[in-house]
Design a protein around this motif. Sequence first.
Motif, PDB file in Angstrom:
ATOM      1  N   LEU A   4    -120.100  49.091 -60.675  1.00 26.06           N
ATOM      2  CA  LEU A   4    -120.443  47.909 -59.901  1.00 26.06           C
ATOM      3  C   LEU A   4    -121.142  48.281 -58.601  1.00 26.06           C
ATOM      4  O   LEU A   4    -121.960  47.514 -58.091  1.00 26.06           O
ATOM      5  CB  LEU A   4    -119.183  47.100 -59.608  1.00 26.06           C
ATOM      6  N   PHE A   5    -120.849  49.453 -58.053  1.00 24.32           N
ATOM      7  CA  PHE A   5    -121.503  49.889 -56.819  1.00 24.32           C
ATOM      8  C   PHE A   5    -122.959  50.268 -57.059  1.00 24.32           C
ATOM      9  O   PHE A   5    -123.825  50.018 -56.224  1.00 24.32           O
ATOM     10  CB  PHE A   5    -120.741  51.077 -56.242  1.00 24.32           C
ATOM     11  N   ARG A   6    -123.231  50.856 -58.201  1.00 27.37           N
ATOM     12  CA  ARG A   6    -124.592  51.294 -58.521  1.00 27.37           C
ATOM     13  C   ARG A   6    -124.779  51.174 -60.031  1.00 27.37           C
ATOM     14  O   ARG A   6    -123.837  51.367 -60.798  1.00 27.37           O
ATOM     15  CB  ARG A   6    -124.794  52.743 -58.063  1.00 27.37           C
ATOM     16  N   SER A   7    -125.993  50.824 -60.443  1.00 27.93           N
ATOM     17  CA  SER A   7    -126.255  50.652 -61.874  1.00 27.93           C
ATOM     18  C   SER A   7    -126.051  51.966 -62.625  1.00 27.93           C
ATOM     19  O   SER A   7    -126.158  53.058 -62.056  1.00 27.93           O
ATOM     20  CB  SER A   7    -127.675  50.132 -62.086  1.00 27.93           C
ATOM     21  N   GLU A   8    -125.779  51.857 -63.902  1.00 24.47           N
ATOM     22  CA  GLU A   8    -125.487  53.042 -64.711  1.00 24.47           C
ATOM     23  C   GLU A   8    -126.749  53.859 -64.976  1.00 24.47           C
ATOM     24  O   GLU A   8    -127.867  53.351 -64.975  1.00 24.47           O
ATOM     25  CB  GLU A   8    -124.866  52.619 -66.044  1.00 24.47           C
ATOM     26  N   THR A   9    -126.511  55.135 -65.203  1.00 25.91           N
ATOM     27  CA  THR A   9    -127.619  56.046 -65.516  1.00 25.91           C
ATOM     28  C   THR A   9    -128.107  55.776 -66.931  1.00 25.91           C
ATOM     29  O   THR A   9    -127.316  55.733 -67.881  1.00 25.91           O
ATOM     30  CB  THR A   9    -127.166  57.506 -65.389  1.00 25.91           C
ATOM     31  N   MET A  10    -129.424  55.582 -67.065  1.00 24.44           N
ATOM     32  CA  MET A  10    -130.036  55.271 -68.355  1.00 24.44           C
ATOM     33  C   MET A  10    -130.897  56.442 -68.814  1.00 24.44           C
ATOM     34  O   MET A  10    -131.348  57.272 -68.018  1.00 24.44           O
ATOM     35  CB  MET A  10    -130.900  54.017 -68.252  1.00 24.44           C
ATOM     36  N   CYS A  11    -131.126  56.483 -70.108  1.00 29.23           N
ATOM     37  CA  CYS A  11    -132.023  57.490 -70.676  1.00 29.23           C
ATOM     38  C   CYS A  11    -132.827  56.841 -71.803  1.00 29.23           C
ATOM     39  O   CYS A  11    -132.411  55.830 -72.380  1.00 29.23           O
ATOM     40  CB  CYS A  11    -131.250  58.701 -71.191  1.00 29.23           C
ATOM     41  N   LEU A  12    -133.967  57.418 -72.071  1.00 29.93           N
ATOM     42  CA  LEU A  12    -134.828  56.940 -73.148  1.00 29.93           C
ATOM     43  C   LEU A  12    -134.571  57.780 -74.385  1.00 29.93           C
ATOM     44  O   LEU A  12    -134.687  59.019 -74.338  1.00 29.93           O
ATOM     45  CB  LEU A  12    -136.297  57.013 -72.732  1.00 29.93           C
ATOM     46  N   ALA A  13    -134.198  57.132 -75.473  1.00 30.91           N
ATOM     47  CA  ALA A  13    -133.885  57.841 -76.718  1.00 30.91           C
ATOM     48  C   ALA A  13    -134.876  57.426 -77.796  1.00 30.91           C
ATOM     49  O   ALA A  13    -135.374  56.289 -77.819  1.00 30.91           O
ATOM     50  CB  ALA A  13    -132.460  57.528 -77.174  1.00 30.91           C
ATOM     51  N   GLN A  14    -135.148  58.368 -78.667  1.00 32.29           N
ATOM     52  CA  GLN A  14    -136.046  58.124 -79.801  1.00 32.29           C
ATOM     53  C   GLN A  14    -135.220  58.163 -81.078  1.00 32.29           C
ATOM     54  O   GLN A  14    -134.511  59.140 -81.346  1.00 32.29           O
ATOM     55  CB  GLN A  14    -137.149  59.178 -79.834  1.00 32.29           C
ATOM     56  N   ASN A 373    -117.250  41.810 -65.668  1.00 34.80           N
ATOM     57  CA  ASN A 373    -116.240  41.096 -66.446  1.00 34.80           C
ATOM     58  C   ASN A 373    -116.253  39.631 -66.037  1.00 34.80           C
ATOM     59  O   ASN A 373    -117.120  39.203 -65.271  1.00 34.80           O
ATOM     60  CB  ASN A 373    -114.854  41.724 -66.249  1.00 34.80           C
ATOM     61  N   LYS A 374    -115.320  38.859 -66.520  1.00 37.12           N
ATOM     62  CA  LYS A 374    -115.333  37.425 -66.247  1.00 37.12           C
ATOM     63  C   LYS A 374    -115.080  37.123 -64.774  1.00 37.12           C
ATOM     64  O   LYS A 374    -115.444  36.042 -64.291  1.00 37.12           O
ATOM     65  CB  LYS A 374    -114.293  36.717 -67.110  1.00 37.12           C
ATOM     66  N   PHE A 375    -114.500  38.084 -64.035  1.00 35.20           N
ATOM     67  CA  PHE A 375    -114.276  37.872 -62.608  1.00 35.20           C
ATOM     68  C   PHE A 375    -115.517  38.199 -61.788  1.00 35.20           C
ATOM     69  O   PHE A 375    -115.911  37.438 -60.890  1.00 35.20           O
ATOM     70  CB  PHE A 375    -113.097  38.730 -62.139  1.00 35.20           C
ATOM     71  N   THR A 376    -116.160  39.311 -62.070  1.00 41.65           N
ATOM     72  CA  THR A 376    -117.310  39.745 -61.265  1.00 41.65           C
ATOM     73  C   THR A 376    -118.629  39.159 -61.747  1.00 41.65           C
ATOM     74  O   THR A 376    -119.643  39.303 -61.060  1.00 41.65           O
ATOM     75  CB  THR A 376    -117.415  41.274 -61.303  1.00 41.65           C
ATOM     76  N   PRO A 396    -125.322  44.826 -54.158  1.00 42.60           N
ATOM     77  CA  PRO A 396    -124.588  44.026 -53.162  1.00 42.60           C
ATOM     78  C   PRO A 396    -123.436  43.209 -53.743  1.00 42.60           C
ATOM     79  O   PRO A 396    -122.610  42.718 -52.983  1.00 42.60           O
ATOM     80  CB  PRO A 396    -125.669  43.088 -52.592  1.00 42.60           C
ATOM     81  N   ALA A 397    -123.379  43.050 -55.065  1.00 37.76           N
ATOM     82  CA  ALA A 397    -122.357  42.184 -55.657  1.00 37.76           C
ATOM     83  C   ALA A 397    -120.949  42.681 -55.376  1.00 37.76           C
ATOM     84  O   ALA A 397    -120.015  41.877 -55.275  1.00 37.76           O
ATOM     85  CB  ALA A 397    -122.576  42.069 -57.167  1.00 37.76           C
ATOM     86  N   LEU A 398    -120.775  43.998 -55.241  1.00 33.60           N
ATOM     87  CA  LEU A 398    -119.442  44.548 -54.975  1.00 33.60           C
ATOM     88  C   LEU A 398    -118.887  44.023 -53.659  1.00 33.60           C
ATOM     89  O   LEU A 398    -117.706  43.685 -53.556  1.00 33.60           O
ATOM     90  CB  LEU A 398    -119.512  46.076 -54.965  1.00 33.60           C
ATOM     91  N   PHE A 399    -119.736  43.927 -52.644  1.00 31.97           N
ATOM     92  CA  PHE A 399    -119.292  43.462 -51.334  1.00 31.97           C
ATOM     93  C   PHE A 399    -119.359  41.942 -51.231  1.00 31.97           C
ATOM     94  O   PHE A 399    -118.643  41.339 -50.430  1.00 31.97           O
ATOM     95  CB  PHE A 399    -120.165  44.114 -50.251  1.00 31.97           C
TER      96      PHE A 399
END
Length: 854
Positions: A4-14, A373-376, A396-399
């Motif tokens: 929630l503090f920072r978006s997840e790390t993504m990767c490009l897969a083939q 989740n349903k709360f955030t 910013p959603a965390l704060f």
Amino acid sequence: MGSLFRSETMCLAQLFLQSGTAYECLSALGEKGLVQFRDLNQNVSSFQRKFVGEVKRCEELERILAYLVQEINRAHIPLPEGETSPPAPPLKQVLEMQEQLQKLEVELREVTKNKEKLRKNLLELIEYTHMLRVTKTFVRRTVEFEPTYEEFPPLENDSLLDYSCMQRLGAKLGFVSGLINQGKVEAFEKMLWRVCKGYTIVTYAELEEPLEDPETGEVIKWYVFLISFWGEQIGHKVKKICDCYHCHVYPYPNTAEERREIQEGLSTRIQDLYTVLHKTEDYLRQVLCKAAESVYSRVIQVKKMKAIYHMLNMCSFDVTNKCLIAEVWCPEAELHQLRRALEEGSRESGAALPSFMNTIPTKETPPTLIRTNKFTEGFQNIVDAYGVGSYREVNPALFTIITFPFLFAVMFGDLGHGFVMFLFALLLVLNENHPRLNQSQEIMRMFFNGRYILLLMGLFSVYTGLIYNDCFSKCVNLFGSRWNVSAMYSSSHSPEERRKMVLWNDSVIRHNRVLQLDPSIPGVFQGPYPLGIDPVWNLATNRLTFLNSFKMKMSVILGIIHMTFGVILGIFNHLHFRKKFSIYLVSIPELLFMLCIFGYLIFMIVYKWLVFSAETSRVAPSILIEFINMFLFPASETDGLYPGQEHVQRLLLVVTALSVPVLFLGKPLFLLWLHNGCSCFGVSRSGYTLVRKDSEEEVSLLGSQDIEGGSNQMEDGYREVTCEEFNFGEILMTQVIHSIEYCLGCISNTASYLRLWALSLAHAQLSDVLWTMLMRVGLRVDTTYGVLLLLPMVALFAVLTIFILLLMEGLSAFLHAVRLHWVEFQNKFYVGAGTKFVPFSFRLLSLKFSDDVA
């Protein structure tokens, strides 16, 4: 919290999908919802893609299923909706399912067509029966016509519509009979008169009971008419007019015996049609009941199958056309789930060669994935409405989970109103699994989706209502007031104290309507109230002046803390993206500019609260005057708040003045120095430079990672740039615009937080006005009729409280809180220029029948 503090790390897969296993693999991926597909056929038309035929087949199945659902609903048969979602059908069952549905559709259409035809015939026979019954009294006929040879027959006692009379006159009389809609009778009669020029006689009679129209199925009132005319030409005109007005014309019997035979035949045919129609309806209902048992699973399966083929159309074929290649964005934490889904799909298809995947480097910006989740979810939606966060920047959603309901409550601070809002939200939370709430109308669904936001907003409003000591515009005396009125009387003090202090006596009380308590007199003020504002202020005439001063200073303090926190969050962005120079050249000057001016204002407010007491309050300087003198450098010396205040203020102004040029020129000059100094320091990277992805100004960071961190490790997604791409003018202009916006924004944004004071004052005053105009009137009536008047007053007070103070004022405070987060808080660190991660997931498909019927 990390997600929630920072978006997840993504990767490009083939993904390499075997032609025989691609369908099963994508079915497994759709159930898990792990990846977002990239379209590798953007330049190919939708009608030229590989699986366009399969998509058309799915659309044909959707059309058939929509027809089935429509017929089932028309027959008022309940549609069973399962809780579990069936998987996509295997390829070997698709043709069988299509054949069954087409066969069922043909059968239903034939039965429905026969039913409608039988029903139409039945309605026509019923209309004919009613027409014969009503027109029986229109014309009197003889049983057998006996011609007479009188040259001049007597006509005095004969009706003009007597059939035998017309025959004796030798006229060629004709009849047209039928039914016409009640609303068309007047226009129909006028048209007959104008066209036929009076050569017709029209007789009407209204049917007692309304009948169903065989063409439209509407139940309407009918009129039975009988038109008598002379001549064939008039008869043709009459029939054309009947057609134009959509009259239901039926043959008219010539004799009473013929009429009786027709009525007997109609009665027999109607009974037979009733019997056949009931059997047809029973058979049709049996077919629809059997179809309703499996229509839900069929609808879901077809939707999933269509989604799979849409994703397959985004894949490209290799040179051998035996393998499909797909590119997907996937969170790094879900790569093992992706491999497992491909293995499951290959296993289900029974292929000899399994499908597999591998990660590939990319220069593109990945989509942003923040799990909620349903709360955030509600708080994240508020942030995403401003803009989806850029990849890996602070969210910013965390704060916002805490700051948003708190700032709302500052503007909506009322114990009673907040408790009502809390109870409403709590009711929605406790019944969140109720199916009617999930399928409610748009406005109610909006409240339901934000139920946790409303819950916290109501809870925080209860807290701020306790601080303001405000409950439906009235104070609550929980701990007893700390102000003592009796201590102001002269009789309670010694003679020496009476000479030194201004006290009350009987004469003062008798001749003054308004008296002021003096907290400097011993015993008048006995210490601060334990929680919030002392209830004695509800009786004071200067209550509004006191609360205005308190809430205005509180708004300024909260606003400056909120904005400073936003600048500090920007430091976390610079650290994560390895731009340490931005911390020294951007973030720290911004903090110094903010704190040396507005942070010092907070210091003066708190210092004055702590240092000056009731005895010394008369000599306390004005904070506003001192803050203005900070910039004007007055010639005359002032007492000030503390010793050495002038020197401290000049030092702060010097620091502020120095931070401005650093903020304007520091970053562009540093990047220019790096750009020109790359060859001097011998920093090179084999003809190309790696820079952080999507960076708009760091194209000159040639080896900056080595200079700052002493490491060559870079994040995935770095792009290659050359030294020719560096544009100092563009970087300077961007930084100057940002600096001007920040410096001016510090002033305007601080003033913008005064809306906390203004909205809180407006809410309190509106609540007080509502209490004064309604409840006070009801409570002041004498005991004889007081109860009778009090009950409607309480009901009206409750209604106006809900619709004006809760809904309208609540919506106003909600929108102002959104603005404070979007404009004043998020612009300090949040870019919001990303794209949302939208996975290929069957859970995103609509599973309601209402969406399938046009």
